[in-house]
Every structure is written in C-alpha cells, then in structure tokens.
Design an enzyme around this catalytic site. Structure first.
Site, PDB file in Angstrom:
ATOM      1  N   GLU A  18      39.058  14.335 -31.841  1.00  0.00           N
ATOM      2  CA  GLU A  18      39.243  15.929 -32.212  1.00  0.00           C
ATOM      3  C   GLU A  18      38.178  16.836 -31.938  1.00  0.00           C
ATOM      4  O   GLU A  18      38.301  18.135 -31.719  1.00  0.00           O
ATOM      5  CB  GLU A  18      39.823  16.057 -33.682  1.00  0.00           C
ATOM      6  N   HIS A  69      50.939  12.850 -43.996  1.00  0.00           N
ATOM      7  CA  HIS A  69      50.809  13.325 -45.226  1.00  0.00           C
ATOM      8  C   HIS A  69      49.321  14.132 -45.252  1.00  0.00           C
ATOM      9  O   HIS A  69      48.362  13.244 -45.459  1.00  0.00           O
ATOM     10  CB  HIS A  69      50.972  12.630 -46.241  1.00  0.00           C
ATOM     11  N   GLU A  70      49.028  15.205 -44.915  1.00  0.00           N
ATOM     12  CA  GLU A  70      48.071  15.951 -44.980  1.00  0.00           C
ATOM     13  C   GLU A  70      47.855  16.478 -46.369  1.00  0.00           C
ATOM     14  O   GLU A  70      48.761  17.067 -46.887  1.00  0.00           O
ATOM     15  CB  GLU A  70      47.741  16.985 -44.034  1.00  0.00           C
ATOM     16  N   GLU A  72      40.048   6.860 -39.812  1.00  0.00           N
ATOM     17  CA  GLU A  72      39.309   7.663 -39.332  1.00  0.00           C
ATOM     18  C   GLU A  72      37.718   7.366 -39.561  1.00  0.00           C
ATOM     19  O   GLU A  72      37.202   6.230 -39.493  1.00  0.00           O
ATOM     20  CB  GLU A  72      39.370   9.089 -39.326  1.00  0.00           C
TER      21      GLU A  72
HETATM   22  C1  NOJ Z   1      41.908  16.142 -39.507  1.00  0.00           C
HETATM   23  C2  NOJ Z   1      42.371  14.745 -38.845  1.00  0.00           C
HETATM   24  O1  NOJ Z   1      41.436  14.028 -38.470  1.00  0.00           O
HETATM   25  C3  NOJ Z   1      43.191  15.137 -37.748  1.00  0.00           C
HETATM   26  O2  NOJ Z   1      43.657  13.981 -37.168  1.00  0.00           O
HETATM   27  C4  NOJ Z   1      44.534  16.225 -38.359  1.00  0.00           C
HETATM   28  O3  NOJ Z   1      45.576  16.292 -37.110  1.00  0.00           O
HETATM   29  C5  NOJ Z   1      43.986  16.966 -39.061  1.00  0.00           C
HETATM   30  N1  NOJ Z   1      43.173  16.851 -40.091  1.00  0.00           N
HETATM   31  C6  NOJ Z   1      45.311  17.785 -39.864  1.00  0.00           C
HETATM   32  O4  NOJ Z   1      45.761  16.880 -40.585  1.00  0.00           O
HETATM   33 CA    CA Z   2      38.854  14.173 -39.201  1.00  0.00          CA
END
Ligand code: NOJ
Ligand code: CA
Length: 667
Positions: free
Chosen positions: A462, A369-370, A456
């Site tokens: 990333e 869930h973003e 996180e």
């Molecule tokens: C930031 C998150 O840290 C990453 O894991 C994710 O892929 C992106 N947002 C998109 O939701």
């Molecule tokens: Ca992040």
C-alpha cells in the site's frame, strides 16, 4: 496437532546438574547460567567463541524484587526430539530437537522464579515463569540483557510501540539506539542472528534498547503515551513469552529455522479441516490508488456490480477468494464516533446477492472489519459481528486497526496483545480465519491458533500507492527480519507498475499523502511475480486491479500457483541483497528469486526436485534490458523440460526477480 512421530527423550528428572549449562544437540551453541551475588545472568558461546557476554536476567515490578537476591534451588535437564505437523505453513512437518534446562530460584522476599532455557542447533530461547507472594503487581521494566560480544551490521525497524510500518535501516550494531524485533544482524565474524520472541500472550511486546557499545536491554512496550511506566499487569503467577535468538552460519539459515514455531504450544483447535490457505484478489487497490473510495462518494469500489466482476475474474482464473473493502456502513468518517457497523452492508452493496453469486461460482467471500483502532466499539460488536458472518458461512476475515492507539493504549501493549488474541479465539470458535492489518507481531502462535493465518505488521505494498514508496532492497530485507516471525500479507503482484492505467482517470483523488501519479512500484514485473513465492503468506493476494491481469500472459503464474505449501527451502541469499526460495505444493514446485537495486546472476542447482521425474519448467524472467527504474515491464517467459540433475543460471535485472513453476511432465 497430532504428532506423527514422537521421540520424547526421558526427562532427566532431578538430574541436578552441578554446572548450570546447556549445549545444543550438535554441540555448537553453549549457554551458561550463573547467579553471582543473587543476580541471575546467562552467556552464550558459538563454536567455542563468545557470542553473548554475561547478560542480566530478571524483571522490575512495583513493590517486588524480581531481579536480585536469588539463590538457586534446583537445576534440571531434559531433551526432546520430535516431529510434529501443522495444517499449513512453509513446512507442514517440523522437526523439534532441543535440550532444555530449568533453573529454579528463590529470593528472601518470597519470589520464586523458574527460568526455562532451550537450546536448538539453530538458536535458543528462554522464558521467565514467576510466582509472587502477592496477588498482583505491575511490571515496570524487563532487565534481560543481550550483550553481544562483537559488532556487526544489523537490519531493523525503530522500536516503536504503535506502528510497525517503518522503513528498515541497515546500521552497525553499535549505532542502533532502539529496535523492534525480529532484530537481525551479521557479526563481523560472519555469524547471522536474530532476536525475537515466541508464544506471546498477555504481556507487552518486546523491543530492544542499546545501553552501550553492542549491549542491549529488553524494552517492553508501554501501556500508553500517558502511562509509560506500566508495562504489564500480572497476577500471582505469570510467564513471559520466550526471548529468542536464532543463530545461523548463512543468512538463509535464519529463514529455514523453525525455532519460533518450536517454542509454541501444539494446536488448540480440535477440528482444523476448515482452515485452508487461499489465493485471493480484492476490491482494494483502487482505493489505495485513489480512483475508488471505501464509501459512496460517486467512486464506491464495493458495489454489487464491481463485486460480481471480481468474483467472475476469480472464478475464471483459479483464484480462491475475493476481499471486499468498503462493503459496510461507517466509512464516511473512518469509524469516528463508533460509526463502523459490522452487520450493515452499504446501500449499494447487496450483501446477500454478492454472497449468493460468490457461492454459485465456488469463490470464497473474504469479509473485512476495519476498526480504525476503536477496539472498545469493535469488542462491543464482536460476538454479533462474528455470529452474523458465520451465519453466512464466511470463513475468511481481514481485520484492520488503522488509527492512533487502541482505546487509548499502544497497539503493541499488553492491552493490544490481549485484544488480538481475543479476536483470534472468538473467530476460531466460529471457524473463521484471520488476516490482521496493523496487528501485533507474529510470535509463532499460528502453531496453536492456526486460524490466525497471516497479518501485515510491516511496510506493505500500500505504501507504493500514496507515499515515496518502498526501497527496492525492502523485499530482500523482509525475509530475514519480519518474515522470520511469521507470514506477512504484503499483497504483492502489481503489474501496472507505473499506474499507467489510471492516467487521466477523472476519479483520481489524493486521499493519503501523495497522489498515485507521483508514485510507482519500485521493482520489475518479474519481481512482482517472484514475491508471491518469496514473501510467504498462506493467504496470498494478487493485489492489482483485475483489469491489469486480464489477458496478461504472466498472470499464468498466479493461476498455477498454490498458496497451500507443503515444504519450503531458502536456497541462497544475503540480507538486503538477494534471496531465492523454493516451495513444494503437492507435486509442483514454485521458485522465486529477487534482488535489490543491483542486477545479479544466481547459479541454481535443481536438486530440490524429485529424482526420476521430468518437470515442465515455465520461467518468468526479466528481459535482457529490464531495469526497475527505466524499463520495469520487460519480461520473458520461456519453457523447458528439466530434472533434478539440471542447473539454471538465474539472471536478475536491477530491482528484478525470477519465478519458475515446475510441473511434472505427465500432467
Ligand atoms: C490499512 C490496511 O493495511 C489496508 O490493507 C486497508 O485497505 C486500509 N487500512 C483500510 O482498512
Ligand atoms: Ca497497513
């Protein structure tokens, strides 16, 4: 959690002490309370030397005096020595041995304050429990001081109320203007310490601001950019999180401390049988590299076909679960205009079929869930979305808050703290575990809500895909700073360190900052493996494209690895320089050691192994000519038999690492 052994010492009720002071069980840390001229304060000494000089206690609020005019009404002492267990963690059994002192105060404006202090052998905590003469008020500031007696080196990120993904800074204590917690330092006298908070509910997060010299004062996260005055809205009675100071004589002593967990309440979830650590891979890294997208622009990562490929890989490689980002509708605008839909799969992602396929292979589906930070919209969908996930038997959910502000409030404000807790509790009621990105910081609530597995909340892998990247020493700072607060979903394990596999890929696009072709991972391959052990997370990801693992001999480490750990010990290290850690899962041991940009050799006694058992050790080491900058891929795998009598020379290349599995020979 059931206590396997409890020896709760008699509460020395009403034992009003003439001297409000408290000593750690081993007698080395002493906290003294005083209330001169109505102003409460405390000081701390370690081994008889001043560590925190007299420092103020209290809060500031609208129309209420929460910081002065106090008279001490009662002082009580008690102590406890108990062991308790948890369903997962660095250690499943934890010892809690502390002494407690409560000081009850009152002032003429009708404010009652109970200050609860606890001192352990590895540090201290205290919290405020207020009772007000009014039904509600606005907390505008905290007055808690931390007047450190000596200068030293500190490691921290800036005290930002919105993002915790800032690079770490090594600075003199006397040079830091403001810092987030955990705020870790080594005094010039050689003492290690870290300031943080425990059991944070319904209150803003704590940061520190330096007032002068080596004196700091608590700085609570503001509500929003437009309301920097409001810190918290509180009712007639309220209590803060514990303000904590972990103290150790060696750097790894901080890592081995359970103080933050000990200051949290026992588990609130009755049946925890569904809460399980897991190793996972995911349709994820391709998006960060810029060769795939979260939605269908011709490069969609989460297609049914790709999903099945990842599920096949997981099933064939002893990996428990697969994360699918971009599985749902709404990514074209990254959620702007409330477009994320948490029950509507993308047209080219056959959700039922992927679920069926994952089930048939015994692989767990990790939902995503973003929210883009749009929590109003998320909360309006939350019940339906979680019910929907639960109807599919989904137990793992990664959430994300990658956007500026949460409905106008800072991520780390009281509003944010309330939101993340609400999601954790709603998820728990549906047997769903959470891995939150862009979260609030961990404060040990995992003891009470163990379904909030990981998060996180620091600069993770990333950043190596689309920025100048992460300093090699970051991995030797995290264990002594951010990870003191709790597990992190750092997502280690990139084997294609310089992204050779995407060279010339026609799909490659810049989507955030730099092109992946201008980026790389700043470690050796062996360090990527070691980070699976060092950077603890009960949900541990192997984040690279699975093609980069297929047929790679070093991936055997992750196949053997068990994210469900029983016991852990940080063996040796220095902040920002190196660390070695061993963890036991059942009868196996996993060892990881990493170093900053300097190569070094560690002498490691294997006396953590069970006596009388021979172990087959598989050693994943840097090669003699490995260097993170010039030759990061070179590694050597060696195998040998060892016992607890043996000692190993662990050679780490510049920016390198070493990982070892120890499996009893009879297996
Ligand atoms: C930031 C998150 O840290 C990453 O894991 C994710 O892929 C992106 N947002 C998109 O939701
Ligand atoms: Ca992040």
């Amino acid at each position: 959690m059931k206590k396997c052994f409890v020896w709760l010492a008699a509460l020395c009720l009403a034992a009003c002490s003439p001297k409000p002071s408290l000593m750690s069980p081993d007698g080395r840390i002493q906290l003294d309370f005083s209330c001169e001229n109505g102003v409460p304060s405390y000081r701390v000494s370690v081994d008889g030397s001043p560590f925190i000089l007299p420092s103020r206690l209290g809060m500031e609020a609208d129309g209420q005096d929460l910081g002065s005019g106090f008279t001490v009404r009662k002082v009580r002492h008690s102590h406890a020595n108990q062991t308790w267990t948890q369903p997962w963690g660095e250690n499943k059994t934890v010892q809690d041995c502390h002494k407690e002192m409560t000081v009850e105060l009152e002032n003429p404006s009708g404010v009652a304050l109970l200050l609860r202090f606890r001192v352990f052998d590895d540090g201290l905590g205290f919290r405020y429990e207020y009772s007000l003469p009014v039904d509600s008020t606005v907390i505008t500031d905290e007055l808690t001081g931390f007047n450190f007696a000596a200068d030293g080196d500190s490691w921290s990120i800036v005290g930002d109320f919105e993002s915790y993904e800032k690079p770490y800074r090594k600075m003199r204590l006397s040079d830091v203007d403001n810092a987030n917690t955990p705020f870790t330092f080594r005094t010039d006298g050689g003492l290690y310490a870290s300031v943080h908070e425990a059991a944070l509910y319904d209150f803003p997060e704590l940061t520190l601001r330096r007032s002068e010299g080596t004196s700091y004062v608590a700085a609570l996260a503001c509500d929003s950019p437009s309301d920097r005055r409001t810190k918290a809205l509180v009712g007639k009675t309220f209590q803060t999180s514990w303000r904590t100071v972990q103290i150790a004589r060696e750097a790894v002593g901080l890592v081995n401390s359970s103080l933050i967990l000990n200051l949290n309440e026992p588990c609130a979830i009755e049946d925890v049988s569904w809460i399980k650590p897991a190793k996972y891979v995911g349709v994820w890294w391709g998006m960060h590299l810029g060769i795939e997208a979260w939605y269908d622009d011709g490069r969609h990562g989460a297609t049914t076909e790709n999903a099945k490929r990842y599920i096949d890989f997981a099933a064939a490689n002893n990996v428990d679960g697969v994360l699918f980002e971009g599985w749902n509708d709404g990514w074209e605008t990254w959620g702007n205009g409330e477009s994320f839909n948490f029950t509507k799969p993308a047209p080219d992602f056959d959700f039922d079929e992927v679920l069926r396929y994952a089930d048939s292979k015994g692989v767990a589906y990790i939902l995503h869930h973003e929210t883009g930070g749009n929590v109003l919209d998320y909360e309006s969908q939350l019940d339906t979305a979680l019910d929907w996930a639960s109807s599919y038997g989904i137990h793992y959910l990664k959430t994300g808050y990658a956007g500026w502000l949460l409905a106008g409030h800072y991520h780390h404000s009281q509003y944010g703290v309330r939101h993340y807790q609400k999601v954790a509790e709603e998820a728990a009621s549906r047997q769903i575990m959470i891995d939150a990105h862009e979260p609030i910081k961990p404060t040990g609530i995992r003891r009470t809500w163990p379904n909030f597995m990981t998060r996180e909340g620091a600069r993770g892998m990333e950043w190596n895909a689309w920025s100048t990247g992460i300093d090699p020493a970051h991995h030797e700072i995290l264990p002594y700073t951010r990870l003191l607060a709790g597990p992190m979903d750092y997502t280690p394990g990139v084997f294609d360190i310089e992204y050779r596999s995407i060279e010339g890929d026609p799909r490659l696009k810049v989507w955030n900052g730099l092109s992946a072709t201008e980026c790389r991972v700043p470690t050796t391959l062996a360090k990527q493996i070691a980070n699976w052990v060092v950077l603890y997370s009960p949900l541990q990801m192997a984040c690279d494209l699975v093609d980069n693992y297929e047929g790679h001999p070093a991936f055997q480490f992750f196949r053997d690895f068990d994210a469900d750990c029983d016991w852990s010990k940080a063996l040796q290290g220095e902040i920002g320089e190196y660390i070695s850690v061993v963890r036991r899962s059942g009868d196996r041991f996993f060892y990881g050691a990493t170093t900053d940009a300097s190569g070094r050799t560690l002498t490691e006694k294997l006396d953590f192994l069970q006596p009388g058992i021979r172990y087959h050790a598989t050693i994943y080491a840097d090669a003699p000519d490995t260097d993170w900058q010039t030759n990061p891929y070179a590694y050597v795998i060696t195998e040998r038999e060892v016992t607890d009598d043996d000692t190993l020379e662990v050679v780490l290349a510049p920016g390198g690492g070493q990982a070892i599995t120890f499996i009893p020979v009879s297996h």
